[in-house]
Design a protein around this motif. Structure first.
Motif, PDB file in Angstrom:
ATOM      1  N   SER A 162       0.821  -1.202   0.039  1.00 32.90           N
ATOM      2  CA  SER A 162       0.031  -0.118   0.067  1.00 32.90           C
ATOM      3  C   SER A 162       0.705   1.358   0.157  1.00 32.90           C
ATOM      4  O   SER A 162       2.080   1.180   0.318  1.00 32.90           O
ATOM      5  CB  SER A 162      -1.049  -0.303   1.357  1.00 32.90           C
ATOM      6  N   GLY A 163       0.171   2.379  -0.255  1.00 32.04           N
ATOM      7  CA  GLY A 163       1.016   3.576  -0.178  1.00 32.04           C
ATOM      8  C   GLY A 163       1.802   3.884  -1.363  1.00 32.04           C
ATOM      9  O   GLY A 163       2.502   4.920  -1.542  1.00 32.04           O
ATOM     10  N   ALA A 164       1.908   2.966  -2.443  1.00 31.88           N
ATOM     11  CA  ALA A 164       2.573   3.223  -3.595  1.00 31.88           C
ATOM     12  C   ALA A 164       2.247   4.311  -4.467  1.00 31.88           C
ATOM     13  O   ALA A 164       3.123   5.083  -5.200  1.00 31.88           O
ATOM     14  CB  ALA A 164       2.618   1.903  -4.617  1.00 31.88           C
ATOM     15  N   LEU A 165       0.869   4.768  -4.443  1.00 35.47           N
ATOM     16  CA  LEU A 165       0.344   6.065  -5.279  1.00 35.47           C
ATOM     17  C   LEU A 165       0.344   7.139  -4.115  1.00 35.47           C
ATOM     18  O   LEU A 165      -0.244   8.114  -4.656  1.00 35.47           O
ATOM     19  CB  LEU A 165      -0.873   5.570  -5.724  1.00 35.47           C
ATOM     20  N   GLY A 166       0.644   6.924  -3.111  1.00 34.44           N
ATOM     21  CA  GLY A 166       0.566   8.333  -1.951  1.00 34.44           C
ATOM     22  C   GLY A 166      -0.795   8.502  -1.636  1.00 34.44           C
ATOM     23  O   GLY A 166      -0.950   9.538  -1.020  1.00 34.44           O
ATOM     24  N   ASP A 167      -1.696   7.526  -1.626  1.00 33.23           N
ATOM     25  CA  ASP A 167      -3.183   7.830  -1.448  1.00 33.23           C
ATOM     26  C   ASP A 167      -3.483   6.702  -0.226  1.00 33.23           C
ATOM     27  O   ASP A 167      -4.789   6.950   0.181  1.00 33.23           O
ATOM     28  CB  ASP A 167      -4.228   7.454  -2.472  1.00 33.23           C
ATOM     29  N   GLN A 168      -2.452   5.963   0.468  1.00 32.23           N
ATOM     30  CA  GLN A 168      -3.056   5.215   1.556  1.00 32.23           C
ATOM     31  C   GLN A 168      -2.020   5.583   2.478  1.00 32.23           C
ATOM     32  O   GLN A 168      -0.972   5.956   2.500  1.00 32.23           O
ATOM     33  CB  GLN A 168      -2.973   3.824   1.204  1.00 32.23           C
ATOM     34  N   GLU A 169      -2.290   5.339   4.059  1.00 34.20           N
ATOM     35  CA  GLU A 169      -1.633   5.263   5.100  1.00 34.20           C
ATOM     36  C   GLU A 169      -0.545   4.100   5.042  1.00 34.20           C
ATOM     37  O   GLU A 169      -0.987   2.855   4.459  1.00 34.20           O
ATOM     38  CB  GLU A 169      -2.365   5.486   6.282  1.00 34.20           C
ATOM     39  N   ALA A 170       0.614   4.310   5.627  1.00 35.16           N
ATOM     40  CA  ALA A 170       1.812   3.667   5.650  1.00 35.16           C
ATOM     41  C   ALA A 170       1.663   2.706   6.809  1.00 35.16           C
ATOM     42  O   ALA A 170       2.270   2.575   7.842  1.00 35.16           O
ATOM     43  CB  ALA A 170       3.186   4.203   5.836  1.00 35.16           C
ATOM     44  N   THR A 171       0.696   1.551   6.730  1.00 36.75           N
ATOM     45  CA  THR A 171       0.300   0.683   7.907  1.00 36.75           C
ATOM     46  C   THR A 171       0.761  -0.588   7.253  1.00 36.75           C
ATOM     47  O   THR A 171       0.944  -1.017   6.285  1.00 36.75           O
ATOM     48  CB  THR A 171      -1.003   0.600   8.225  1.00 36.75           C
ATOM     49  N   THR A 172       1.474  -1.504   8.413  1.00 33.18           N
ATOM     50  CA  THR A 172       1.970  -2.599   8.050  1.00 33.18           C
ATOM     51  C   THR A 172       1.037  -3.748   8.810  1.00 33.18           C
ATOM     52  O   THR A 172       0.817  -3.751   9.814  1.00 33.18           O
ATOM     53  CB  THR A 172       3.381  -2.735   8.571  1.00 33.18           C
ATOM     54  N   THR A 173       0.745  -4.828   8.315  1.00 34.98           N
ATOM     55  CA  THR A 173       0.363  -6.076   9.099  1.00 34.98           C
ATOM     56  C   THR A 173       0.783  -7.186   8.573  1.00 34.98           C
ATOM     57  O   THR A 173       1.038  -7.490   7.222  1.00 34.98           O
ATOM     58  CB  THR A 173      -1.222  -5.948   8.494  1.00 34.98           C
ATOM     59  N   GLY A 174       1.176  -8.193   9.401  1.00 36.29           N
ATOM     60  CA  GLY A 174       1.616  -9.516   8.962  1.00 36.29           C
ATOM     61  C   GLY A 174       3.152  -9.394   8.729  1.00 36.29           C
ATOM     62  O   GLY A 174       3.857  -8.627   9.170  1.00 36.29           O
ATOM     63  N   MET A 175       3.635 -10.677   8.100  1.00 39.31           N
ATOM     64  CA  MET A 175       5.093 -10.707   7.859  1.00 39.31           C
ATOM     65  C   MET A 175       5.168 -10.809   6.205  1.00 39.31           C
ATOM     66  O   MET A 175       4.790 -11.639   5.749  1.00 39.31           O
ATOM     67  CB  MET A 175       5.393 -11.977   8.502  1.00 39.31           C
ATOM     68  N   LEU A 176       6.365  -9.951   5.860  1.00 35.05           N
ATOM     69  CA  LEU A 176       6.702 -10.016   4.530  1.00 35.05           C
ATOM     70  C   LEU A 176       7.528 -11.266   4.337  1.00 35.05           C
ATOM     71  O   LEU A 176       8.288 -11.794   5.320  1.00 35.05           O
ATOM     72  CB  LEU A 176       7.379  -8.608   4.205  1.00 35.05           C
ATOM     73  N   PRO A 177       7.400 -11.836   2.982  1.00 36.58           N
ATOM     74  CA  PRO A 177       8.536 -13.053   2.544  1.00 36.58           C
ATOM     75  C   PRO A 177       9.810 -12.434   2.552  1.00 36.58           C
ATOM     76  O   PRO A 177      10.005 -11.383   2.650  1.00 36.58           O
ATOM     77  CB  PRO A 177       8.048 -13.585   1.364  1.00 36.58           C
ATOM     78  N   ALA A 196       6.786   1.217  -2.152  1.00 34.02           N
ATOM     79  CA  ALA A 196       5.762   1.024  -1.268  1.00 34.02           C
ATOM     80  C   ALA A 196       5.990   1.661   0.234  1.00 34.02           C
ATOM     81  O   ALA A 196       7.029   1.705   0.622  1.00 34.02           O
ATOM     82  CB  ALA A 196       4.997  -0.375  -1.242  1.00 34.02           C
ATOM     83  N   THR A 197       5.114   2.184   0.962  1.00 38.86           N
ATOM     84  CA  THR A 197       5.171   2.546   2.276  1.00 38.86           C
ATOM     85  C   THR A 197       4.504   1.896   3.558  1.00 38.86           C
ATOM     86  O   THR A 197       4.906   1.925   4.590  1.00 38.86           O
ATOM     87  CB  THR A 197       4.640   3.891   2.409  1.00 38.86           C
ATOM     88  N   GLY A 198       3.621   0.837   2.768  1.00 39.91           N
ATOM     89  CA  GLY A 198       3.148  -0.029   3.753  1.00 39.91           C
ATOM     90  C   GLY A 198       2.832  -1.481   3.441  1.00 39.91           C
ATOM     91  O   GLY A 198       2.821  -1.717   2.022  1.00 39.91           O
ATOM     92  N   MET A 233       9.019  -4.462  -6.517  1.00 38.53           N
ATOM     93  CA  MET A 233       8.616  -3.317  -5.754  1.00 38.53           C
ATOM     94  C   MET A 233       9.285  -2.987  -4.728  1.00 38.53           C
ATOM     95  O   MET A 233       9.901  -4.067  -3.931  1.00 38.53           O
ATOM     96  CB  MET A 233       7.108  -3.486  -5.367  1.00 38.53           C
ATOM     97  N   GLU A 234       9.865  -1.785  -4.369  1.00 34.17           N
ATOM     98  CA  GLU A 234      10.664  -1.460  -3.450  1.00 34.17           C
ATOM     99  C   GLU A 234      10.128  -1.056  -2.162  1.00 34.17           C
ATOM    100  O   GLU A 234       9.012  -0.492  -2.014  1.00 34.17           O
ATOM    101  CB  GLU A 234      11.677  -0.150  -3.973  1.00 34.17           C
ATOM    102  N   TYR A 235      10.689  -1.876  -1.187  1.00 34.34           N
ATOM    103  CA  TYR A 235      10.080  -1.351   0.383  1.00 34.34           C
ATOM    104  C   TYR A 235      11.335  -1.503   1.291  1.00 34.34           C
ATOM    105  O   TYR A 235      11.930  -2.453   1.341  1.00 34.34           O
ATOM    106  CB  TYR A 235       9.037  -2.537   0.856  1.00 34.34           C
ATOM    107  N   LYS A 236      11.385  -0.312   1.777  1.00 34.06           N
ATOM    108  CA  LYS A 236      12.598   0.053   2.701  1.00 34.06           C
ATOM    109  C   LYS A 236      14.018  -0.547   2.051  1.00 34.06           C
ATOM    110  O   LYS A 236      14.687  -1.255   2.600  1.00 34.06           O
ATOM    111  CB  LYS A 236      12.507  -0.320   3.974  1.00 34.06           C
ATOM    112  N   GLY A 237      13.992  -0.435   0.748  1.00 29.84           N
ATOM    113  CA  GLY A 237      15.611  -0.662   0.135  1.00 29.84           C
ATOM    114  C   GLY A 237      15.596  -2.036  -0.473  1.00 29.84           C
ATOM    115  O   GLY A 237      16.203  -2.091  -1.351  1.00 29.84           O
ATOM    116  N   ALA A 238      14.566  -2.908  -0.083  1.00 27.35           N
ATOM    117  CA  ALA A 238      14.527  -4.263  -0.536  1.00 27.35           C
ATOM    118  C   ALA A 238      13.649  -4.353  -1.783  1.00 27.35           C
ATOM    119  O   ALA A 238      12.665  -3.499  -1.654  1.00 27.35           O
ATOM    120  CB  ALA A 238      14.544  -5.271   0.503  1.00 27.35           C
TER     121      ALA A 238
END
Length: 746
Positions: A162-177, A196-198, A233-238
């Motif tokens: 989420s947040g890739a278009l800047g239209d959503q809050e940067a929330t995180t749920t669960g665990m990324l692979p 992405a930001t979330g 997609m990039e998230y926190k550099g990865a």
């Protein structure tokens, strides 16, 4: 040389147009209209060339209406999902399973949470209870059951960023692979990945047991159509892979993701990422690491199997053997439907299936970053060729040269699309060449020719004599030069004129035309209107030019109402002459439009043009649809707040994408009966129910309103909506239906 001197202005304008389009090509700025046309052309090419075949290698395990009816509301208990996974691998022998759904919350449907609370409180000291609970806990921990079922198998879980278009809050749920590529992989490359930001990912116990994970983030283009998917997609550099790519890697036992760069880079600033390589397969990507979706056809390009049939062993075991299986949904209530180039309503799960199919076949279209340079070169060469050559040629030769350049541009584009699997922009080239040609022709006919003759426009053929007298006092303030103004325009057309004309001889028809056009023209003049033209049985008039008129919308409405009244008063005379009754439909709209002397070197006319004018014509054409004599647009209504209007509908007319509200003017406030005002309120409430899909309450309100309509009346607005409701009950509108009525004809 003389010809060159005469044409230098057109050459300069042509070169300026080339520069404007080059700026758009290198993304110095963006021209949205070009992007829209480019998208339309891309979609057309795709639809013309797609295979329209079914890929038997991929199966979609469908959470369809049938499954929801049999198994209950989604999501289902995860012990059932564990049983499904066991069946798919043990009984059916599938190759890989991907989930186009996410499990971000714990499954507490077994009641284990309540049992734990009892063990911690009321039954804390009950040893027998504690022992039994410990014994049955593994059977009631549905998340753990599900995790055990997917462990050690080729199962890929889905999640979304989420947040890739800047239209959503940067929330995180669960665990990324684990990321497909770690931070720093593209150090110094300056590649504009979609970041992405979330995210909303799966429970850790599930993700840790799965073979992998892939995001199913689908970011539509500016027009809302899904044409490509970010492979990374990039998230926190990865960098995290999409679901389809993760499933292909699972099929191949997870080979590394290798970024692909060309051997020869023409510029040090060129980012260079043109493809992603996995197990020997090359997946072309664009400058943002997105892959174009190779749609095979409309929905149904892959075999669908209902989940409930798998759960109850109603599917032949061999039908899923070694298949790539994606679990997703086509049920409208679960909201996984997309707008795509092949269909405005398309299951999102088939997007992943198309990408996997394209990876297997190696037919994903390429649109690498260097396409920008190719577009720049083509625009420069073709644009300068037309800009420098066309002004020096005769109209016929200029037309032939322009057509030749256009044909060459299309041919080159088709060849590289079909044989090179490469997507080159086409819209910008076609538009540039066409605009240069149109500008050159327009300049020749409207500027040079007009400069050779004196134009003395006579406003008297358009406006009433009293306005001409008023204008003559300050003639310097008026001209027929084109200008943009906010004005109101009226179209009036006789209904059924063809059948009327067929029943009269030419002489009688001429008399009839004169008898009704003359009084209606006088009404327009009375309300300070300008007659634009007579088009057979149609009158076109406008207010606000050549004289300014702050009350142009009011005067247009008053003229329309009086025209209807005047025509009604003429009916006895027509009947006495043995002529048929005449009914007219009137459309009025307000907006900014171009007004001035327009036409050709042979004939000019003082007229108005623009989108607002076209809309007025469309409004006149739909008056009969609603059984009313006059329809006005919402801009007109807003200009006359002290009038009473009945809202008729929200419509999307032919040639106009944006919907508009339409109204029937009933008269000045204070002159409309209270019973009519009450009826308007009731109908407005019925419209709210209708647009909210509350068919029952809307129908009840309309039935009550229908009773107020006199028998034999031409007014059938309420009956129209009752028929629509009946149709929508039988065939419910799409989930994104906005209550707007679309008219496909003029």
């Amino acid at each position: 040389m003389e010809r060159l001197k005469q044409s230098w202005v057109r050459i300069v304008f042509g070169v300026l147009l080339v520069l404007v389009f080059l700026g758009n090509a290198i993304h110095f700025y963006s021209i949205p209209f070009i992007q829209q046309i480019e998208a339309i052309i891309y979609d057309a090419r795709l639809r013309l060339t797609m295979s329209r075949s079914v890929d038997e290698r991929i199966v979609i395990l469908d959470i369809d209406e049938k499954s929801l009816a049999a198994e209950g509301h989604w999501p289902w208990p995860r012990n059932r999902m564990a049983s499904l996974v066991d069946k798919l691998f043990d009984r059916y022998g599938i190759a890989v399973l991907g989930f186009d759904v996410v499990w971000a919350e714990k499954d507490e449907s077994s009641g284990l949470k309540v049992l734990d609370q009892l063990a911690a409180r009321e039954l804390k000291g009950d040893g027998a209870y504690q022992a039994v609970l410990a014994q049955i806990r593994p059977k009631l921990d549905y998340d753990e059951l599900f995790a055990r079922s997917i462990k050690g198998r080729r199962v890929v879980l889905g999640y979304f960023f989420s947040g890739a278009l800047g239209d959503q809050e940067a929330t995180t749920t669960g665990m990324l692979p684990k990321p497909a590529l770690v931070a720093g992989t593209f150090q110094g490359r300056n590649i504009p990945f979609i970041a992405a930001t979330g995210y909303s990912a799966n429970l850790p116990v599930l993700q840790q047991s799965a073979a992998g994970g892939g995001h199913f983030t689908q970011l539509p283009d500016i027009d809302g159509v899904t044409r490509r998917v970010p492979m990374l997609m990039e998230y926190k550099g990865a960098y995290y892979e999409t679901l389809s790519l993760a499933m292909m890697r699972a099929m191949l036992d997870f080979p590394e993701v290798v970024p692909g760069y060309p051997d020869d880079v023409w510029s040090k600033s060129y980012p260079g990422l043109e493809w992603i390589e996995v197990g020997g397969m090359k997946i072309p990507v664009d400058e943002n690491a997105r892959a174009l979706i190779p749609y095979r056809g409309r929905a149904g390009s892959f075999k669908y199997v209902s989940i409930t049939d798998v759960l109850h062993d109603r599917v032949p075991a061999a039908s899923l053997k070694d298949k790539i299986v994606i679990l997703g949904t086509t049920a409208p209530g679960l909201l996984d439907l997309r707008s795509t180039p092949v269909s405005p309503v398309y299951p999102g799960v088939e997007v992943h299936a198309n990408l996997i199919s394209g990876m297997l076949d190696g037919d994903i279209k390429q649109k690498p970053p260097y396409v920008m340079g190719a577009e720049f070169t083509l625009l420069l060469v073709s644009g300068l060729l037309v800009a420098l050559l066309v002004p020096l040629l005769s109209p016929l030769r200029a037309t032939l040269v322009t057509l030749a350049v256009l044909g060459a541009a299309v041919a080159i584009n088709v060849v590289v699309w079909h044989y090179g699997n490469l997507v080159l922009p086409l819209a910008s080239g076609l538009m540039l060449i066409s605009l240069i040609y149109a500008m050159d022709m327009a300049y020749g006919f409207f500027v040079e020719a007009r400069a050779k003759r004196q134009i003395t426009g006579l406003f008297g053929q358009y406006v009433p004599p009293e306005l001409v007298d008023e204008m003559s006092k300050n003639p310097e303030n008026f001209s027929m030069a084109g200008e943009s103004r906010e004005m109101s325009v009226l179209f009036s057309d006789v209904r059924g004129f063809t059948s009327i004309s067929e029943g009269l001889d030419p002489k009688e028809l001429t008399q009839l035309m004169n008898e009704f056009l003359t009084p209606l023209t006088k009404v327009i003049y009375k309300h300070r209107g300008t007659i634009d033209k007579y088009m057979g049985d149609c009158i076109m008039a406008f207010w606000g030019a050549p004289l300014d008129d702050a009350q142009h919308a009011r005067h247009a409405i008053l003229a329309g109402l009086e025209m209807q009244k005047t025509l009604h008063e003429l009916q006895p005379y027509f009947k006495q002459r043995g002529w048929p009754a005449i009914e007219v439909g009137i459309g009025v709209n307000t907006g900014r439009m171009s007004v001035g002397n327009m036409g050709s070197e042979i004939r000019l006319a003082y007229t108005v043009m623009g989108d607002a004018v076209n809309l007025a014509s469309r409004l006149e054409g739909i008056t009969k649809q609603y059984g009313v004599g006059m329809v006005v647009g919402e801009a007109t209504r807003e200009k006359v707040p002290d009038f009473v209007f009945r809202e008729l509908d929200r419509v999307r007319v032919k040639g106009k994408e944006a919907p508009v509200a339409i109204y029937e003017p009933l008269g000045p406030a204070g002159e409309v009966a209270q019973s009519v005002l009450d009826e308007i309120k009731l109908f407005q409430q019925a419209l709210k129910y209708y647009r909210a899909r509350d068919w029952d309450r809307a129908e009840l309100q309309l039935l009550n309103l229908q009773k107020t309509v006199p028998e034999g009346s031409e007014f059938h607005l309420y009956q129209l909506y009752l028929k629509r409701i009946a149709r929508y009950r039988a065939e419910p509108p799409a989930g994104d239906w906005d209550g707007v009525t679309t008219f496909e004809t003029k």
